[in-house]
Design a protein around this motif. Structure first.
Motif, mmCIF file in Angstrom:
data_model
loop_
_atom_site.group_PDB
_atom_site.id
_atom_site.type_symbol
_atom_site.label_atom_id
_atom_site.label_comp_id
_atom_site.label_asym_id
_atom_site.label_seq_id
_atom_site.Cartn_x
_atom_site.Cartn_y
_atom_site.Cartn_z
ATOM 1 N N LYS A 47 44.210 53.747 72.808
ATOM 2 C CA LYS A 47 43.335 54.547 71.953
ATOM 3 C C LYS A 47 44.537 55.415 71.453
ATOM 4 O O LYS A 47 45.630 54.999 72.513
ATOM 5 N N ASP A 48 44.500 56.110 70.932
ATOM 6 C CA ASP A 48 45.407 57.071 69.941
ATOM 7 C C ASP A 48 46.767 56.132 70.088
ATOM 8 O O ASP A 48 47.885 56.385 70.477
ATOM 9 N N VAL A 49 47.015 55.485 69.628
ATOM 10 C CA VAL A 49 48.379 54.597 68.536
ATOM 11 C C VAL A 49 48.451 54.325 67.151
ATOM 12 O O VAL A 49 47.813 53.750 66.530
ATOM 13 N N THR A 50 49.788 55.175 67.575
ATOM 14 C CA THR A 50 50.233 54.746 65.307
ATOM 15 C C THR A 50 51.503 53.238 65.465
ATOM 16 O O THR A 50 51.953 53.343 66.365
ATOM 17 N N ILE A 51 50.991 52.838 64.738
ATOM 18 C CA ILE A 51 52.399 51.739 64.663
ATOM 19 C C ILE A 51 52.927 51.398 63.214
ATOM 20 O O ILE A 51 52.614 51.133 61.996
ATOM 21 N N THR A 52 54.457 51.161 62.935
ATOM 22 C CA THR A 52 55.123 51.916 62.356
ATOM 23 C C THR A 52 56.032 50.622 61.738
ATOM 24 O O THR A 52 56.693 50.485 62.539
ATOM 25 N N ASN A 53 55.478 50.257 60.954
ATOM 26 C CA ASN A 53 56.543 49.253 60.021
ATOM 27 C C ASN A 53 56.772 47.496 61.180
ATOM 28 O O ASN A 53 57.502 47.035 61.082
ATOM 29 N N ALA A 54 55.837 47.491 61.077
ATOM 30 C CA ALA A 54 55.591 46.272 62.585
ATOM 31 C C ALA A 54 54.883 44.984 61.804
ATOM 32 O O ALA A 54 54.580 45.135 60.750
ATOM 33 N N ASP A 55 55.315 43.869 62.335
ATOM 34 C CA ASP A 55 55.217 42.069 61.994
ATOM 35 C C ASP A 55 52.937 42.537 61.877
ATOM 36 O O ASP A 55 53.081 41.785 61.438
ATOM 37 N N SER A 56 53.725 43.211 63.526
ATOM 38 C CA SER A 56 52.139 42.769 64.030
ATOM 39 C C SER A 56 52.003 44.053 64.899
ATOM 40 O O SER A 56 52.661 43.450 66.066
ATOM 41 N N GLY A 57 50.606 44.796 64.651
ATOM 42 C CA GLY A 57 50.673 46.012 65.231
ATOM 43 C C GLY A 57 49.726 45.598 66.685
ATOM 44 O O GLY A 57 50.288 46.021 67.341
ATOM 45 N N ILE A 58 48.941 45.214 66.506
ATOM 46 C CA ILE A 58 48.186 44.470 68.351
ATOM 47 C C ILE A 58 47.240 43.187 68.065
ATOM 48 O O ILE A 58 47.497 42.940 67.039
ATOM 49 N N LEU A 59 48.094 42.418 68.786
ATOM 50 C CA LEU A 59 47.933 41.269 68.668
ATOM 51 C C LEU A 59 46.944 41.036 69.767
ATOM 52 O O LEU A 59 46.523 41.820 71.114
ATOM 53 N N ALA A 60 46.028 40.016 70.328
ATOM 54 C CA ALA A 60 44.921 39.876 71.602
ATOM 55 C C ALA A 60 45.208 38.164 71.688
ATOM 56 O O ALA A 60 44.208 37.484 70.692
ATOM 57 N N GLU A 61 44.664 38.183 73.065
ATOM 58 C CA GLU A 61 43.769 36.741 73.076
ATOM 59 C C GLU A 61 44.001 36.481 73.924
ATOM 60 O O GLU A 61 44.271 37.226 75.384
ATOM 61 N N GLU A 62 42.243 36.101 74.884
ATOM 62 C CA GLU A 62 41.697 35.979 75.957
ATOM 63 C C GLU A 62 41.404 37.352 76.803
ATOM 64 O O GLU A 62 41.946 37.325 77.884
ATOM 65 N N ILE A 63 40.538 37.847 75.962
ATOM 66 C CA ILE A 63 40.425 39.120 76.991
ATOM 67 C C ILE A 63 38.795 39.252 76.297
ATOM 68 O O ILE A 63 38.543 38.890 75.689
ATOM 69 N N ALA A 64 38.285 40.014 76.564
ATOM 70 C CA ALA A 64 37.004 40.449 76.688
ATOM 71 C C ALA A 64 36.623 41.741 77.474
ATOM 72 O O ALA A 64 37.175 42.931 78.124
ATOM 73 N N ASN A 65 35.498 42.828 76.164
ATOM 74 C CA ASN A 65 35.124 43.876 76.323
ATOM 75 C C ASN A 65 36.053 44.709 76.955
ATOM 76 O O ASN A 65 35.620 45.461 77.478
ATOM 77 N N VAL A 66 36.375 45.138 75.913
ATOM 78 C CA VAL A 66 38.404 45.801 75.202
ATOM 79 C C VAL A 66 37.954 46.311 74.301
ATOM 80 O O VAL A 66 37.224 45.989 73.208
ATOM 81 N N THR A 67 37.913 47.892 74.024
ATOM 82 C CA THR A 67 38.113 49.144 73.139
ATOM 83 C C THR A 67 39.452 49.301 72.749
ATOM 84 O O THR A 67 40.223 49.456 72.836
ATOM 85 N N ILE A 68 39.598 48.746 71.312
ATOM 86 C CA ILE A 68 40.575 49.476 70.752
ATOM 87 C C ILE A 68 40.439 50.699 69.500
ATOM 88 O O ILE A 68 39.452 50.000 68.818
ATOM 89 N N GLN A 69 40.748 51.758 70.004
ATOM 90 C CA GLN A 69 40.002 52.914 69.028
ATOM 91 C C GLN A 69 40.864 53.564 68.050
ATOM 92 O O GLN A 69 42.237 53.613 69.532
ATOM 93 N N ASP A 70 40.567 54.833 67.475
ATOM 94 C CA ASP A 70 41.987 55.326 66.696
ATOM 95 C C ASP A 70 43.902 54.865 66.286
ATOM 96 O O ASP A 70 43.773 55.225 67.786
ATOM 97 N N ILE A 71 43.613 53.311 65.982
ATOM 98 C CA ILE A 71 44.510 53.372 65.711
ATOM 99 C C ILE A 71 45.305 53.427 64.044
ATOM 100 O O ILE A 71 43.989 53.166 63.674
ATOM 101 N N VAL A 72 46.355 53.437 63.844
ATOM 102 C CA VAL A 72 47.328 53.844 62.684
ATOM 103 C C VAL A 72 47.978 52.942 62.804
ATOM 104 O O VAL A 72 49.099 52.484 63.199
ATOM 105 N N THR A 73 48.251 52.450 61.507
ATOM 106 C CA THR A 73 49.834 50.854 61.251
ATOM 107 C C THR A 73 49.674 52.244 59.827
ATOM 108 O O THR A 73 49.178 51.992 58.862
ATOM 109 N N ASP A 74 50.912 51.924 59.647
ATOM 110 C CA ASP A 74 51.450 52.040 58.232
ATOM 111 C C ASP A 74 52.796 51.318 57.998
ATOM 112 O O ASP A 74 53.544 50.735 59.111
#
Length: 559
Positions: A358-385
């Motif tokens: 939560k509450d993460v800003t990511i600038t100039n990434a190739d990929s901001g957040i990647l996920a594999e083999e996870i469950a019941n996760v919340t990803i919130q209040d994210i900014v990519t720019d």
């Protein structure tokens, strides 16, 4: 019997390749009626709508925590912000110290720029990596060079072999490009959750481990919670395990027909060429055991028959891992080509349950957040720019019951919002895409995912159309998605709306069966083309009564 044949004649009018809005409907007309698909009084006549209410941290039943516990201050281990020196070794020492603490532990980062040039592996439960905020005066990870210059991660060895064995390359003759795929095109991140030595994703049959089978499963009904089992091995209420379904019967396997509900689509070869790999999987919590009947917390995405050789297996994972209040900045390097990204990736989530970002800003990434083999996760209040063209922003592949909430995408990306291979029952909610939006469903037996209350900003082409609905992925994993993918309350803001005297056509999907498209409105009127056989209602009608399907279903369930 296919899904279409179960409908009454009254409802079949919604099933067409193209649904034309009528200019008799006023712009943003407000209806006081619920969408028909929510009508619980006539279930036999209503198209199937998945229940998405179990998505997110603790099944949506509790807010994200403000964790209290032992605080490890990174500055005590040599992390010094804003000194223009690399902090990687000091951060590794701080993580090692945190790992030695029992119970809840918070690794507190200081405000300012922290230089990171190695992977920080988070490998324990009850752990929070916490900055001081994602804003200007908060905590910033600055990564001066991409992951391609780091030591090859051991956990990606199978992926590297797969890419080499099958000569996976990006070939663009018109651009004189013939380059090998990068191992970081869809994997890896500078912050990386994992269980050491635990395989995350299947690529090659020869490395497929023998799972610890906890029960054989012979039957279950789509949308229901009870399964019939045999050979129970030590299962107990509260266990979180993985349900696996297989296709052992080749190209004409019954599970393929059931997965796509008899839709007029042609499944690709990966649906039958890897019989050792489960074609459908769900991470499930056991709430009741009564003889041969097991009750699961969450509903099945597909019915179970004996021929699927379904089983419950041990699922190793971390619990209560949080990443919060920080930002990533990467240099704005030139983009070379699709799939050859050098690895400016922020966060890679693997093997976590009941966890959050939560509450993460990511600038100039190739990929901001990647996920594999996870469950019941919340990803919130994210900014990519940033100015850099990304591959992914926050993408969901091989995951179950994950909620991405309040994501704002300001940068251009190949796949701004994407449900990828094996993604099931996930939700993008209250997200907004400002540049070249695409609602992507990336093939690979993904099914029953939800785009919920999404705002998109677009410029129609010179034919007054826009390809909003995408279906990426390789042909061997087609079609783009399985039945019952749902779009709820899309808010479409077009540039220069006064110039559009005719409805804007939103199109792009040719092989996404039985989608549910409920509510498309914005600052002009719209038509929608989505194939094959969608269910569409509330086109050019306001969704003010039920703006979010996830919230509506969750409130109804908890009531």
């Amino acid at each position: 019997m296919t899904f279409k044949n179960q409908l009454t004649k009254k409802h079949r009018w919604n099933y067409c390749g193209i649904f034309i809005s009528t200019l008799l409907i006023p712009l943003n007309a407000i209806s006081q009626q619920l969408p028909k698909i929510l009508n619980t009084q006539q279930k036999s006549a209503i198209p199937y709508l998945p229940d998405f209410s179990y998505v997110g941290y603790h099944f949506g039943e509790t807010n994200l925590p403000e964790v209290q516990g032992k605080i490890i201050n990174a500055v005590d281990f040599g992390v010094k912000a804003n000194d223009e020196l690399d902090d990687s070794k000091a951060l590794l020492k701080a993580i090692k110290a945190a790992n030695a603490i029992e119970g809840n532990v918070i690794l507190q980062l200081p405000a300012g720029r922290i230089i990171l040039s190695t992977i920080l592996y988070l490998e324990r439960s009850n752990f929070v990596l916490r900055g001081t905020g994602s804003g200007k005066n908060g905590t910033e990870f600055y990564c001066p060079r991409p992951m391609m210059y780091l030591k090859d991660p051991e956990s990606l060895a199978e992926l590297r072999e797969y890419l080499t064995t099958f000569d996976k390359r990006q070939r663009e003759n018109e651009n004189n490009i013939d380059l090998a795929f990068s191992q970081y095109a869809w994997s890896g991140g500078f912050i990386w959750t994992q269980i050491p030595n635990e395989r995350v994703k299947s690529y090659l049959d020869k490395y497929e481990p023998t799972p610890i089978v906890l029960a054989k499963v012979s039957s279950g009904t789509m949308g229901e919670h009870t399964i019939t089992v045999s050979d129970i091995n030590g299962l107990k209420v509260g266990d979180v395990v993985e349900l696996q379904l297989f296709n052992k019967d080749g190209e004409n396997g019954e599970i393929i027909k059931d997965l796509y509900q008899g839709a007029p689509v042609k499944p690709g070869s990966h649906h039958w060429k890897f019989p050792k790999l489960p074609i459908v999987r769900q991470q499930v919590e056991i709430t009741k055991i009564s003889g041969s009947k097991i009750t699961l917390k969450t509903p099945l995405t597909i019915g179970i028959k004996p021929s699927y050789q379904a089983q419950l297996v041990e699922w190793k994972h971390l619990n209560e891992v949080g990443i919060e209040h920080l930002r990533f900045t990467f240099p704005d390097i030139p983009r070379v080509a699709h799939h050859v990204e050098p690895g400016n990736n922020g966060i890679f989530l693997t093997r976590v349950f009941n966890s959050w970002v939560k509450d993460v800003t990511i600038t100039n990434a190739d990929s901001g957040i990647l996920a594999e083999e996870i469950a019941n996760v919340t990803i919130q209040d994210i900014v990519t720019d940033g100015n850099h063209m990304a591959h992914y922003t926050v993408t969901l592949g091989g995951v179950h019951n994950v909620l991405v909430k309040n994501l704002k995408v300001y940068n251009k990306a190949v796949h701004p919002l994407s449900f990828n291979t094996f993604a099931t029952k996930n939700v993008y909610q209250n997200c907004e895409v400002f540049a070249d939006p695409l609602l992507d469903q990336h093939s690979g037996a993904n099914h029953q995912n939800l785009f919920d209350h999404i705002t998109i900003h677009l410029t129609p082409d010179n034919t007054n159309s826009y390809a909003l609905f995408g279906g990426g992925g390789a042909d061997y994993w087609k079609p783009s998605h399985g039945p019952y993918s749902t779009f709820w309350n899309l808010n479409v803001q077009v540039s220069n709306p006064e110039e559009h005297t005719k409805p804007v056509l939103l199109y792009g999907m040719k092989d996404g069966p039985f989608a549910r498209i409920i509510g498309v409105t914005g600052n002009t009127t719209f038509e929608v083309k989505y194939d094959p056989e969608p269910y569409i209602e509330f086109l050019n009608e306001s969704m003010e009564k039920v703006p979010s399907l996830y919230d509506y279903q969750l409130k109804k369930r908890l009531k």
